[in-house]
Design a protein around this motif. Structure first.
Motif, PDB file in Angstrom:
ATOM      1  N   GLY A  32       0.817  -1.210   0.000  1.00  0.00           N
ATOM      2  CA  GLY A  32       0.000   0.000   0.000  1.00  0.00           C
ATOM      3  C   GLY A  32       0.846   1.254   0.000  1.00  0.00           C
ATOM      4  O   GLY A  32       0.569   2.219  -0.726  1.00  0.00           O
ATOM      5  N   LEU A  33       1.915   1.256   0.792  1.00  0.00           N
ATOM      6  CA  LEU A  33       2.792   2.419   0.875  1.00  0.00           C
ATOM      7  C   LEU A  33       3.545   2.631  -0.435  1.00  0.00           C
ATOM      8  O   LEU A  33       3.657   3.760  -0.937  1.00  0.00           O
ATOM      9  CB  LEU A  33       3.778   2.237   2.038  1.00  0.00           C
ATOM     10  N   VAL A  34       4.050   1.549  -1.010  1.00  0.00           N
ATOM     11  CA  VAL A  34       4.781   1.639  -2.275  1.00  0.00           C
ATOM     12  C   VAL A  34       3.843   2.118  -3.387  1.00  0.00           C
ATOM     13  O   VAL A  34       4.221   2.951  -4.217  1.00  0.00           O
ATOM     14  CB  VAL A  34       5.405   0.274  -2.640  1.00  0.00           C
ATOM     15  N   SER A  35       2.601   1.606  -3.375  1.00  0.00           N
ATOM     16  CA  SER A  35       1.627   2.019  -4.388  1.00  0.00           C
ATOM     17  C   SER A  35       1.363   3.511  -4.301  1.00  0.00           C
ATOM     18  O   SER A  35       1.289   4.206  -5.324  1.00  0.00           O
ATOM     19  CB  SER A  35       0.316   1.242  -4.207  1.00  0.00           C
ATOM     20  N   GLU A  36       1.222   4.022  -3.083  1.00  0.00           N
ATOM     21  CA  GLU A  36       1.013   5.462  -2.901  1.00  0.00           C
ATOM     22  C   GLU A  36       2.185   6.248  -3.464  1.00  0.00           C
ATOM     23  O   GLU A  36       2.006   7.283  -4.117  1.00  0.00           O
ATOM     24  CB  GLU A  36       0.828   5.778  -1.412  1.00  0.00           C
ATOM     25  N   ARG A  37       3.414   5.780  -3.183  1.00  0.00           N
ATOM     26  CA  ARG A  37       4.603   6.476  -3.677  1.00  0.00           C
ATOM     27  C   ARG A  37       4.633   6.510  -5.203  1.00  0.00           C
ATOM     28  O   ARG A  37       4.945   7.543  -5.817  1.00  0.00           O
ATOM     29  CB  ARG A  37       5.861   5.769  -3.132  1.00  0.00           C
ATOM     30  N   LEU A  38       4.282   5.391  -5.814  1.00  0.00           N
ATOM     31  CA  LEU A  38       4.297   5.314  -7.280  1.00  0.00           C
ATOM     32  C   LEU A  38       3.230   6.228  -7.886  1.00  0.00           C
ATOM     33  O   LEU A  38       3.480   6.917  -8.888  1.00  0.00           O
ATOM     34  CB  LEU A  38       4.079   3.871  -7.737  1.00  0.00           C
ATOM     35  N   ILE A  39       2.027   6.231  -7.286  1.00  0.00           N
ATOM     36  CA  ILE A  39       0.961   7.099  -7.789  1.00  0.00           C
ATOM     37  C   ILE A  39       1.358   8.560  -7.636  1.00  0.00           C
ATOM     38  O   ILE A  39       1.115   9.389  -8.529  1.00  0.00           O
ATOM     39  CB  ILE A  39      -0.364   6.807  -7.039  1.00  0.00           C
ATOM     40  N   TYR A  40       1.999   8.898  -6.488  1.00  0.00           N
ATOM     41  CA  TYR A  40       2.445  10.273  -6.257  1.00  0.00           C
ATOM     42  C   TYR A  40       3.443  10.701  -7.320  1.00  0.00           C
ATOM     43  O   TYR A  40       3.370  11.808  -7.870  1.00  0.00           O
ATOM     44  CB  TYR A  40       3.051  10.372  -4.861  1.00  0.00           C
ATOM     45  N   GLN A  41       4.377   9.808  -7.639  1.00  0.00           N
ATOM     46  CA  GLN A  41       5.375  10.130  -8.669  1.00  0.00           C
ATOM     47  C   GLN A  41       4.718  10.338 -10.031  1.00  0.00           C
ATOM     48  O   GLN A  41       5.099  11.236 -10.798  1.00  0.00           O
ATOM     49  CB  GLN A  41       6.413   9.003  -8.746  1.00  0.00           C
ATOM     50  N   GLU A  42       3.715   9.509 -10.334  1.00  0.00           N
ATOM     51  CA  GLU A  42       2.993   9.654 -11.601  1.00  0.00           C
ATOM     52  C   GLU A  42       2.255  10.990 -11.657  1.00  0.00           C
ATOM     53  O   GLU A  42       2.208  11.667 -12.688  1.00  0.00           O
ATOM     54  CB  GLU A  42       1.995   8.502 -11.772  1.00  0.00           C
ATOM     55  N   ALA A  43       1.652  11.376 -10.515  1.00  0.00           N
ATOM     56  CA  ALA A  43       0.915  12.647 -10.453  1.00  0.00           C
ATOM     57  C   ALA A  43       1.850  13.825 -10.663  1.00  0.00           C
ATOM     58  O   ALA A  43       1.514  14.792 -11.365  1.00  0.00           O
ATOM     59  CB  ALA A  43       0.198  12.764  -9.105  1.00  0.00           C
ATOM     60  N   LEU A  44       3.062  13.758 -10.064  1.00  0.00           N
ATOM     61  CA  LEU A  44       4.041  14.829 -10.263  1.00  0.00           C
ATOM     62  C   LEU A  44       4.498  14.885 -11.720  1.00  0.00           C
ATOM     63  O   LEU A  44       4.634  15.969 -12.299  1.00  0.00           O
ATOM     64  CB  LEU A  44       5.250  14.611  -9.346  1.00  0.00           C
ATOM     65  N   SER A  45       4.723  13.709 -12.292  1.00  0.00           N
ATOM     66  CA  SER A  45       5.167  13.660 -13.694  1.00  0.00           C
ATOM     67  C   SER A  45       4.116  14.256 -14.625  1.00  0.00           C
ATOM     68  O   SER A  45       4.446  14.856 -15.649  1.00  0.00           O
ATOM     69  CB  SER A  45       5.455  12.211 -14.109  1.00  0.00           C
ATOM     70  N   ALA A  46       2.847  14.097 -14.240  1.00  0.00           N
ATOM     71  CA  ALA A  46       1.750  14.617 -15.060  1.00  0.00           C
ATOM     72  C   ALA A  46       1.482  16.096 -14.784  1.00  0.00           C
ATOM     73  O   ALA A  46       0.599  16.693 -15.407  1.00  0.00           O
ATOM     74  CB  ALA A  46       0.482  13.806 -14.815  1.00  0.00           C
ATOM     75  N   GLY A  47       2.245  16.696 -13.858  1.00  0.00           N
ATOM     76  CA  GLY A  47       2.122  18.116 -13.584  1.00  0.00           C
ATOM     77  C   GLY A  47       0.944  18.513 -12.698  1.00  0.00           C
ATOM     78  O   GLY A  47       0.549  19.688 -12.682  1.00  0.00           O
ATOM     79  N   TYR A  48       0.399  17.561 -11.948  1.00  0.00           N
ATOM     80  CA  TYR A  48      -0.765  17.880 -11.115  1.00  0.00           C
ATOM     81  C   TYR A  48      -0.427  18.815  -9.959  1.00  0.00           C
ATOM     82  O   TYR A  48      -1.307  19.472  -9.406  1.00  0.00           O
ATOM     83  CB  TYR A  48      -1.402  16.595 -10.580  1.00  0.00           C
ATOM     84  N   ASP A  49       0.843  18.887  -9.586  1.00  0.00           N
ATOM     85  CA  ASP A  49       1.237  19.803  -8.511  1.00  0.00           C
ATOM     86  C   ASP A  49       1.139  21.255  -8.956  1.00  0.00           C
ATOM     87  O   ASP A  49       1.151  22.168  -8.127  1.00  0.00           O
ATOM     88  CB  ASP A  49       2.659  19.488  -8.042  1.00  0.00           C
ATOM     89  N   LYS A  50       1.017  21.477 -10.255  1.00  0.00           N
ATOM     90  CA  LYS A  50       0.908  22.843 -10.789  1.00  0.00           C
ATOM     91  C   LYS A  50      -0.541  23.199 -11.145  1.00  0.00           C
ATOM     92  O   LYS A  50      -0.818  24.310 -11.576  1.00  0.00           O
ATOM     93  CB  LYS A  50       1.804  23.010 -12.015  1.00  0.00           C
ATOM     94  N   ASN A  51      -1.463  22.236 -10.957  1.00  0.00           N
ATOM     95  CA  ASN A  51      -2.876  22.454 -11.263  1.00  0.00           C
ATOM     96  C   ASN A  51      -3.493  23.411 -10.253  1.00  0.00           C
ATOM     97  O   ASN A  51      -3.334  23.241  -9.038  1.00  0.00           O
ATOM     98  CB  ASN A  51      -3.593  21.102 -11.245  1.00  0.00           C
ATOM     99  N   ASP A  52      -4.193  24.434 -10.717  1.00  0.00           N
ATOM    100  CA  ASP A  52      -4.756  25.452  -9.823  1.00  0.00           C
ATOM    101  C   ASP A  52      -5.762  24.859  -8.825  1.00  0.00           C
ATOM    102  O   ASP A  52      -5.788  25.254  -7.660  1.00  0.00           O
ATOM    103  CB  ASP A  52      -5.439  26.559 -10.637  1.00  0.00           C
ATOM    104  N   GLU A  53      -6.599  23.942  -9.292  1.00  0.00           N
ATOM    105  CA  GLU A  53      -7.587  23.332  -8.394  1.00  0.00           C
ATOM    106  C   GLU A  53      -6.896  22.498  -7.316  1.00  0.00           C
ATOM    107  O   GLU A  53      -7.297  22.515  -6.156  1.00  0.00           O
ATOM    108  CB  GLU A  53      -8.555  22.452  -9.205  1.00  0.00           C
ATOM    109  N   VAL A  54      -5.841  21.772  -7.709  1.00  0.00           N
ATOM    110  CA  VAL A  54      -5.068  20.978  -6.747  1.00  0.00           C
ATOM    111  C   VAL A  54      -4.408  21.891  -5.714  1.00  0.00           C
ATOM    112  O   VAL A  54      -4.426  21.618  -4.504  1.00  0.00           O
ATOM    113  CB  VAL A  54      -4.015  20.117  -7.463  1.00  0.00           C
TER     114      VAL A  54
END
Length: 255
Positions: A32-54
């Motif tokens: 579960g922890l590793v899955s969260e880390r992988l999803i987080y990395q994918e979200a960063l790669s997709a630029g979601y940290d720069k999304n205004d709503e996020v």
């Protein structure tokens, strides 16, 4: 990180030894922890940290965490042991000479029905049976109308006055309250026995902490320069406290 997650699964720091669990369980926690880390990395790669709503949602969560942590720390020291002891002494003083009664009731919708039930009971009817069959207060009705022990201040005034006026073993005539028409049976009465300080200490701490936190927030509101306007620009009073909404319970307890 795995151990932090593991401890978070058990309230009150009661987590058992992680190593004592089956390999499958331990791997599931890690997976579960590793899955969260992988999803987080994918979200960063997709630029979601720069999304205004996020960003907006993160800011809201950050504000909530800051406020919650601040108020949790504030609550820890807002009540002293001396205040708790003083509150207990007030309760002891207030309870002297106070009685409580044990009663049952049958609640119906009309005075005529209440009169008929009262007459039936005085002629030997089974209170428990009638309550289960006819009381519209289904909570107590399922228990034969039993309301347990209560002091006068715990019930609505009309019901309390009627119940405390009865003698042990008496059955009342129809008693009207906001809930309908009651027929009351007084099973017993006794002087209130106050619980010890140690028994009440933590519940009193909780009560006083809630009051203290509420007082702290009210103090912030009073000190702040707040202006409140209607949609048409008229300044309105911001100090009023709205009345709570009425409850929908049919039992005669105060809310």
């Amino acid at each position: 990180e795995v151990m932090d997650v593991w401890k978070g699964l058990f309230p009150g720091d009661k987590a058992p030894d992680f190593a004592s669990f089956d390999e499958n369980i331990r791997q599931n926690v890690l997976r579960g922890l590793v899955s969260e880390r992988l999803i987080y990395q994918e979200a960063l790669s997709a630029g979601y940290d720069k999304n205004d709503e996020v960003k907006k949602r993160i800011a809201q969560m950050e504000k909530q965490v800051l406020m919650q942590t601040f108020m949790e720390d504030k609550a820890k020291n807002i009540v002293t042991d001396a205040q708790i002891k003083a509150a207990y002494n007030e309760k002891v003083k207030a309870s002297k000479g106070t009685e409580e009664v044990k009663a049952r009731h049958i609640l119906v919708g009309s005075e005529e029905e209440a009169k008929a039930i009262a007459e039936q009971l005085k002629n030997g009817g089974d209170f428990d049976k009638v309550a289960k069959e006819k009381s519209t207060d289904k909570g107590s009705g399922s228990r034969g109308g039993d309301l347990g022990w209560f002091t006068k201040d715990k019930m609505v005034p009309e019901f309390a006055e009627a119940a405390f006026a009865l003698k042990k073993g008496d059955i009342s005539g129809p008693v009207k309250s906001a809930f309908g028409w009651h027929v009351i049976s007084l099973d017993d009465r006794r002087a209130v026995k106050m619980a010890s300080f140690e028994e009440l200490k933590e519940s009193l701490r909780g009560e006083l902490t809630n009051e203290g936190v509420q007082g702290y927030v009210e103090g912030l509101l009073k000190k702040a320069d707040i202006k409140y306007y209607s949609a048409d620009g008229k300044e309105l009073d911001f100090s009023r406290t709205l009345a709570p909404a009425a409850g929908g319970d049919s039992a005669p307890e105060k809310h």
